[in-house]
Design a protein around this motif. Structure first.
Motif, PDB file in Angstrom:
ATOM      1  N   TRP A  43      62.099  44.173  98.303  1.00  0.00           N
ATOM      2  CA  TRP A  43      62.892  44.055  97.407  1.00  0.00           C
ATOM      3  C   TRP A  43      63.904  45.240  96.770  1.00  0.00           C
ATOM      4  O   TRP A  43      63.297  46.182  96.308  1.00  0.00           O
ATOM      5  CB  TRP A  43      62.393  43.432  96.196  1.00  0.00           C
ATOM      6  N   GLY A  44      65.050  45.669  96.974  1.00  0.00           N
ATOM      7  CA  GLY A  44      65.775  46.770  96.226  1.00  0.00           C
ATOM      8  C   GLY A  44      65.589  47.861  97.241  1.00  0.00           C
ATOM      9  O   GLY A  44      66.744  48.226  97.500  1.00  0.00           O
ATOM     10  N   LYS A  45      64.534  48.278  97.586  1.00  0.00           N
ATOM     11  CA  LYS A  45      64.349  49.815  98.284  1.00  0.00           C
ATOM     12  C   LYS A  45      62.989  49.740  98.834  1.00  0.00           C
ATOM     13  O   LYS A  45      62.193  49.588  98.213  1.00  0.00           O
ATOM     14  CB  LYS A  45      64.763  50.848  97.255  1.00  0.00           C
ATOM     15  N   LYS A  46      63.241  49.628 100.115  1.00  0.00           N
ATOM     16  CA  LYS A  46      61.899  49.751 100.957  1.00  0.00           C
ATOM     17  C   LYS A  46      61.031  51.220 100.650  1.00  0.00           C
ATOM     18  O   LYS A  46      61.864  52.277 100.555  1.00  0.00           O
ATOM     19  CB  LYS A  46      61.914  49.328 102.376  1.00  0.00           C
ATOM     20  N   THR A  47      59.980  51.265 100.756  1.00  0.00           N
ATOM     21  CA  THR A  47      59.109  52.806 100.682  1.00  0.00           C
ATOM     22  C   THR A  47      59.328  53.447 102.184  1.00  0.00           C
ATOM     23  O   THR A  47      59.193  52.495 103.289  1.00  0.00           O
ATOM     24  CB  THR A  47      57.782  52.493 100.101  1.00  0.00           C
TER      25      THR A  47
ATOM     26  N   LYS B 214      57.667  46.274  88.888  1.00  0.00           N
ATOM     27  CA  LYS B 214      58.526  46.381  87.628  1.00  0.00           C
ATOM     28  C   LYS B 214      60.009  45.832  88.040  1.00  0.00           C
ATOM     29  O   LYS B 214      60.774  45.644  87.179  1.00  0.00           O
ATOM     30  CB  LYS B 214      58.841  47.943  87.536  1.00  0.00           C
ATOM     31  N   ARG B 215      59.937  45.313  89.485  1.00  0.00           N
ATOM     32  CA  ARG B 215      61.464  44.840  89.854  1.00  0.00           C
ATOM     33  C   ARG B 215      61.340  43.444  89.795  1.00  0.00           C
ATOM     34  O   ARG B 215      62.230  42.639  90.470  1.00  0.00           O
ATOM     35  CB  ARG B 215      61.709  45.633  91.453  1.00  0.00           C
TER      36      ARG B 215
ATOM     37  N   LYS C  66      50.175  48.934  93.969  1.00  0.00           N
ATOM     38  CA  LYS C  66      51.645  49.713  93.835  1.00  0.00           C
ATOM     39  C   LYS C  66      52.419  48.377  94.305  1.00  0.00           C
ATOM     40  O   LYS C  66      53.870  48.414  93.601  1.00  0.00           O
ATOM     41  CB  LYS C  66      51.822  50.607  94.738  1.00  0.00           C
ATOM     42  N   THR C  67      52.218  47.346  94.956  1.00  0.00           N
ATOM     43  CA  THR C  67      53.063  46.506  95.636  1.00  0.00           C
ATOM     44  C   THR C  67      52.466  45.121  95.609  1.00  0.00           C
ATOM     45  O   THR C  67      51.264  45.040  95.782  1.00  0.00           O
ATOM     46  CB  THR C  67      53.018  46.660  96.989  1.00  0.00           C
TER      47      THR C  67
END
Length: 474
Positions: A402-406, A442-443, A463-464
């Protein structure tokens, strides 16, 4: 213990062996961390997969203009031999640092010094030990700078031309391919100042160094890639030369960074990095140099090393966007200065024991996470473990971030992960019966409520969060 030279020599030798083994173990024990290291490892993976060896890519079809290719070539080549994994990604940098240790050992041995002493000093310096097995451009830059400086010294000090004269220009070419014109910024000024201080004549400089042939060698090594990169990806030169070499360091919080955010630091923060990440050797050397301040300029070799040591932090003092990794090049002159003054230090036992502090802490931490609390590794800033689990439990289910992949998720998923957001979730959901959604905690609030109610949590890390989204609730 360590009360005589023989005991100290034995301790230094065995310490070097233990530290090298420990550092190699860590190349496979610690997963690739977000975002810097995993980013460079992923760029190399993309190069290896797509066989695009000219234009670096940060994602499929998305050029990465921020760095030249040498370090990426190294990791991509390593993948072709050892497969795509952490050890293969890091191995070239581990070997580069070992090669640096070997070169310095041979260099000081010819001057009658201990072959093992520079290795001990470097491998117990936090900044160097951290880089001895980390995917980055800094290790290759440090290697290039070292060859430039040592070959220049050898060229000026020798009356006859030899391999060192040409190695100077070869190293310049490698430096331009490792981190660009920055290699000139970090080497030319200290060399120029040293030549003036030591009153080396222009005639000597011209006669002892094959400038015309050498410049052609440097151009032949570096220029073809720059021209091909600009030809295949127009705009590269403007971004890389102007943006990365001027705006990044002079513009606070530079907004032109296409691949992240500027690392804004207080004025002079580089010196804090120097004293922290070069402990304890930098403290000893600064004290020694203060005591010898009246004679430093009279000694050609010492003045050469001091200028080499000081120039990098002086240059970055005014920079607004810096990292502690920028101090890596100073570890080499620092080690050479310690070797030069070693016989003058009375309490060598204290030097050795303080130098052993950081490697000992690393050893204790490694043993702890390996045998006592291995869960700590899974809580690091990486998506390795959640991706590995998904690859086993949901191998055929499309994965989205979601939003931006790591970068770590993209690396460990072998590129099989895409981005999803508010604009694309409807179409993606309609095209797939089931999808996996990874998201940072947070997203979660940005996911539309209608989809949030349908999402089922299936896993998580520190973190995920990982959810499964089906068209219909089970």
């Amino acid at each position: 213990m360590l009360n005589n030279t023989k005991q100290q020599s034995i301790y230094i030798l065995y310490s070097i062996i233990v530290i090298i083994i420990l550092r190699f173990i860590l190349t496979g024990l610690i997963p690739l961390l977000d975002k810097t290291e995993s980013r460079y490892a992923e760029i190399a993976r993309l190069m290896y997969e797509t066989q695009e060896w000219v234009v670096l890519q940060i994602d499929y079809g998305v050029p990465f203009w921020a760095k030249p290719p040498l370090s990426t070539w190294m990791s991509a080549t390593s993948y072709s031999v050892f497969g795509v994994n952490e050890i293969a990604a890091r191995l070239p940098y581990f070997l580069v640092c070992l090669l640096l240790v070997f070169i310095l050992g041979k260099f000081v041995k010819k001057a009658g010094k201990s072959f093992y002493l520079p290795a001990f000093i470097l491998l117990t310096t936090p900044e160097f030990l951290l880089h001895a097995g980390v995917v980055s451009t800094d290790a290759v830059l440090c290697f290039s700078i070292t060859l430039i400086m040592i070959s220049f010294w050898k060229s000026i000090e020798n009356n006859k031309r030899n391999f060192w004269n040409y190695l100077f220009f070869i190293a310049l070419g490698l430096g331009l391919l490792s981190k660009g014109p920055l290699v000139l910024v970090l080497t030319a000024p200290p060399l120029f100042i040293w030549l003036i201080i030591q009153k080396v004549s222009i005639k000597d400089i011209w006669n002892k160094i094959p400038w015309l042939t050498g410049i052609l060698i440097t151009i032949a090594i570096a220029l073809p890639w720059y021209l091909m990169a600009e030809n295949r990806s127009p705009g590269f030169l403007d971004y890389f030369i102007v943006g990365e070499h001027f705006k990044r360091f002079l513009v606070s919080g530079w907004k032109g960074d296409l691949y992240g955010s500027g690392h804004k630091q207080p004025f002079g923060m580089i010196w804090v990095f120097v004293f922290v990440f070069s402990f304890p050797w930098i403290q000893f050397i600064f004290i020694k140099l203060w005591k010898e301040r009246r004679t430093i300029l009279k000694n050609k070799w010492v003045s050469f090393l001091v200028l080499w040591l000081l120039w990098t932090p002086l240059f970055f003092t005014i920079s607004k966007n810096i990292l502690h990794t920028y101090t890596l090049p100073i570890t080499i002159p620092l080690a050479l200065l310690m070797v030069h003054y070693w016989h003058e230090f009375k309490n060598k036992k204290l030097l050795i024991m303080l130098g052993s502090v950081f490697p000992l802490l690393v050893l204790i931490a490694t043993a702890y996470i390996s045998f006592v609390n291995p869960k700590i590794i899974k809580d690091l800033n990486t998506d390795k473990y959640v991706i590995d689990k998904l690859m086993k439990t949901e191998p055929n289910t499309p994965r989205f971030y979601w939003g931006k992949k790591t970068y770590s998720s993209q690396f460990y998923a072998n590129g099989h992960i895409k981005v999803i957001n508010e604009a694309s979730i409807d179409s993606i959901h309609n095209l797939n019966d089931t999808i996996i959604v990874l998201i940072k905690p947070k997203r979660i609030k940005y996911i539309p409520e209608v989809y949030r109610q349908k999402m089922v949590a299936i896993d998580s890390s520190a973190k995920t969060l990982i959810y499964k989204l089906k068209k219909q609730l089970p």
